[in-house]
Design an enzyme around this catalytic site. Structure first.
Site, PDB file in Angstrom:
ATOM      1  N   ASP A   1     -40.300  19.074 -14.161  1.00  0.00           N
ATOM      2  CA  ASP A   1     -39.558  18.911 -13.142  1.00  0.00           C
ATOM      3  C   ASP A   1     -40.159  18.132 -11.832  1.00  0.00           C
ATOM      4  O   ASP A   1     -41.215  17.925 -11.637  1.00  0.00           O
ATOM      5  CB  ASP A   1     -39.358  20.455 -12.585  1.00  0.00           C
ATOM      6  CG  ASP A   1     -37.749  20.663 -11.867  1.00  0.00           C
ATOM      7  OD1 ASP A   1     -37.153  21.071 -12.757  1.00  0.00           O
ATOM      8  OD2 ASP A   1     -37.528  20.232 -10.719  1.00  0.00           O
TER       9      ASP A   1
ATOM     10  N   ASP B   1     -40.826  12.371 -11.309  1.00  0.00           N
ATOM     11  CA  ASP B   1     -39.611  11.946 -11.005  1.00  0.00           C
ATOM     12  C   ASP B   1     -38.960  11.199 -12.083  1.00  0.00           C
ATOM     13  O   ASP B   1     -39.469  10.264 -12.842  1.00  0.00           O
ATOM     14  CB  ASP B   1     -39.969  10.904  -9.777  1.00  0.00           C
ATOM     15  CG  ASP B   1     -38.591  10.262  -9.239  1.00  0.00           C
ATOM     16  OD1 ASP B   1     -37.564  10.381  -9.839  1.00  0.00           O
ATOM     17  OD2 ASP B   1     -38.635   9.774  -7.959  1.00  0.00           O
ATOM     18  N   VAL B   2     -37.814  11.642 -12.621  1.00  0.00           N
ATOM     19  CA  VAL B   2     -37.176  11.160 -13.741  1.00  0.00           C
ATOM     20  C   VAL B   2     -36.698   9.888 -13.568  1.00  0.00           C
ATOM     21  O   VAL B   2     -36.358   9.250 -14.721  1.00  0.00           O
ATOM     22  CB  VAL B   2     -36.097  12.213 -14.179  1.00  0.00           C
ATOM     23  CG1 VAL B   2     -36.593  13.651 -14.622  1.00  0.00           C
ATOM     24  CG2 VAL B   2     -34.961  12.452 -13.255  1.00  0.00           C
TER      25      VAL B   2
ATOM     26  N   TYR C   1     -20.457  10.841 -12.425  1.00  0.00           N
ATOM     27  CA  TYR C   1     -21.110  11.820 -13.199  1.00  0.00           C
ATOM     28  C   TYR C   1     -20.509  11.794 -14.460  1.00  0.00           C
ATOM     29  O   TYR C   1     -21.114  11.866 -15.706  1.00  0.00           O
ATOM     30  CB  TYR C   1     -20.768  12.903 -12.650  1.00  0.00           C
ATOM     31  CG  TYR C   1     -21.210  14.380 -13.528  1.00  0.00           C
ATOM     32  CD1 TYR C   1     -22.625  14.719 -13.454  1.00  0.00           C
ATOM     33  CD2 TYR C   1     -20.592  15.339 -14.325  1.00  0.00           C
ATOM     34  CE1 TYR C   1     -22.993  15.829 -14.265  1.00  0.00           C
ATOM     35  CE2 TYR C   1     -20.691  16.179 -14.907  1.00  0.00           C
ATOM     36  CZ  TYR C   1     -22.274  16.421 -15.087  1.00  0.00           C
ATOM     37  OH  TYR C   1     -22.679  17.708 -15.564  1.00  0.00           O
TER      38      TYR C   1
ATOM     39  N   LYS D   1     -22.395  10.760 -18.079  1.00  0.00           N
ATOM     40  CA  LYS D   1     -22.571  11.713 -19.267  1.00  0.00           C
ATOM     41  C   LYS D   1     -21.788  10.956 -20.607  1.00  0.00           C
ATOM     42  O   LYS D   1     -22.118  11.182 -21.675  1.00  0.00           O
ATOM     43  CB  LYS D   1     -21.598  13.062 -18.812  1.00  0.00           C
ATOM     44  CG  LYS D   1     -22.613  13.781 -17.945  1.00  0.00           C
ATOM     45  CD  LYS D   1     -23.867  14.077 -18.155  1.00  0.00           C
ATOM     46  CE  LYS D   1     -24.617  15.039 -17.412  1.00  0.00           C
ATOM     47  NZ  LYS D   1     -25.833  15.244 -17.757  1.00  0.00           N
TER      48      LYS D   1
ATOM     49  N   THR E   1     -24.105  28.245 -13.438  1.00  0.00           N
ATOM     50  CA  THR E   1     -25.557  28.204 -13.233  1.00  0.00           C
ATOM     51  C   THR E   1     -25.653  27.907 -11.686  1.00  0.00           C
ATOM     52  O   THR E   1     -24.966  27.624 -10.952  1.00  0.00           O
ATOM     53  CB  THR E   1     -25.901  26.982 -14.098  1.00  0.00           C
ATOM     54  OG1 THR E   1     -25.431  25.645 -13.559  1.00  0.00           O
ATOM     55  CG2 THR E   1     -25.610  27.275 -15.673  1.00  0.00           C
TER      56      THR E   1
END
Length: 265
Positions: free
Chosen positions: A43, A69-70, A162, A166, A197
């Site tokens: 994470d 850091d992705v 977004y 996706k 969530t």
């Protein structure tokens, strides 16, 4: 538990939760561990990964935490190497990281577009780029990418960046699935629908009028079941795709939305 993942090592990218409660990545990490996997919890916020690790260890599972850091290729290269150094192999790569920013093409700033695409799409490309060589070296592996039904349909509000990210994730997954099938690697997506969530609470509440309870009520009503799903619904679908039970499932998407995409109106 049935120990479906016994002897497996799983990297969960986005294993922490963005707030109190169970996010998709946190639930998946815990479930993989309950089924016998060694979990490498990754994470951006190390403390979030460590919280997941502490839960897993308290339940008797095995887990290590790692900060990355992705959107950093270097960080994800180091992530893959550190997992192999720690556990000797990578059997499953679970890509869960995602952010939501609302707006159509006019309202969305270029900065927002670039940020959402980078975190939701480019991050998966980079993770796969650095993990796949370890999987192909063993002629074995499974990639589970967490997408969204926003990649295939309108879900009530404009999420142009977004949704684009996706949708691209689904196509990228099928490309990887076909290219690497002969090398023993599978790649599939889970497409959650409206889920309750921690991720939805801060960024989406304003879109629904600023009241979290009202937002939850509205999103519950949108579902054919009358109630949103939760992180465990996503996690169990991911577990199936990661397990040997899905050994001949490749290049597909499992929709987890209570029937929302099946409904026309």
């Amino acid at each position: 538990m049935s120990e479906r993942m016994k002897g497996k090592t799983v990297i969960v990218v986005g294993a922490g939760s963005s707030g109190p409660g169970w996010g998709n990545g946190k639930a998946a990490a815990a479930l993989y561990a309950r089924e016998g996997a060694k979990v490498f919890a990754v994470d951006f916020r190390l403390e979030a990964a460590q919280e997941t690790e502490s839960i897993i260890r308290a339940e008797g599972g095995e887990c290590s935490s790692f900060r990355a850091d992705v959107v950093s290729s270097e960080d994800l290269r180091d992530m893959a190497a550190a997992c192999v150094e720690q556990y000797g192999q990578i059997d499953v790569l679970h890509n869960n990281v995602g952010i939501v920013e609302t707006g159509g093409p006019v309202e969305t700033s270029e900065e927002s577009w670039n940020r959402v695409i980078a975190v939701n799409q480019t991050s998966v490309f980079l993770a796969c780029k650095h993990v796949l060589p370890y999987m192909t070296a063993r002629n074995s592996g499974a990639i589970v990418n967490i997408g969204s039904i926003a990649g295939v349909r309108w879900i009530g509000f404009p999420y142009v960046a977004y949704s684009a990210a996706k949708a691209a994730l689904i196509s990228m997954t099928t490309n990887i699935a076909v290219q690497y099938a002969a090398q023993g690697v599978r790649a599939n997506c889970v497409l959650p629908g409206l889920m309750n969530t921690p991720l939805i609470r801060e960024p989406l509440a304003k879109t629904y009028g600023g009241n979290v309870d009202s937002m939850i009520e509205q999103r519950d009503k949108l579902s054919p079941t009358g109630k949103m799903g939760d992180a465990w619904d996503t996690a169990y679908a991911a577990l199936y795709l990661a397990s040997e039970e899905a050994r001949y499932v490749n290049g597909t998407s499992i929709v987890v939305d209570g029937g929302l995409t099946a409904r026309c109106v």
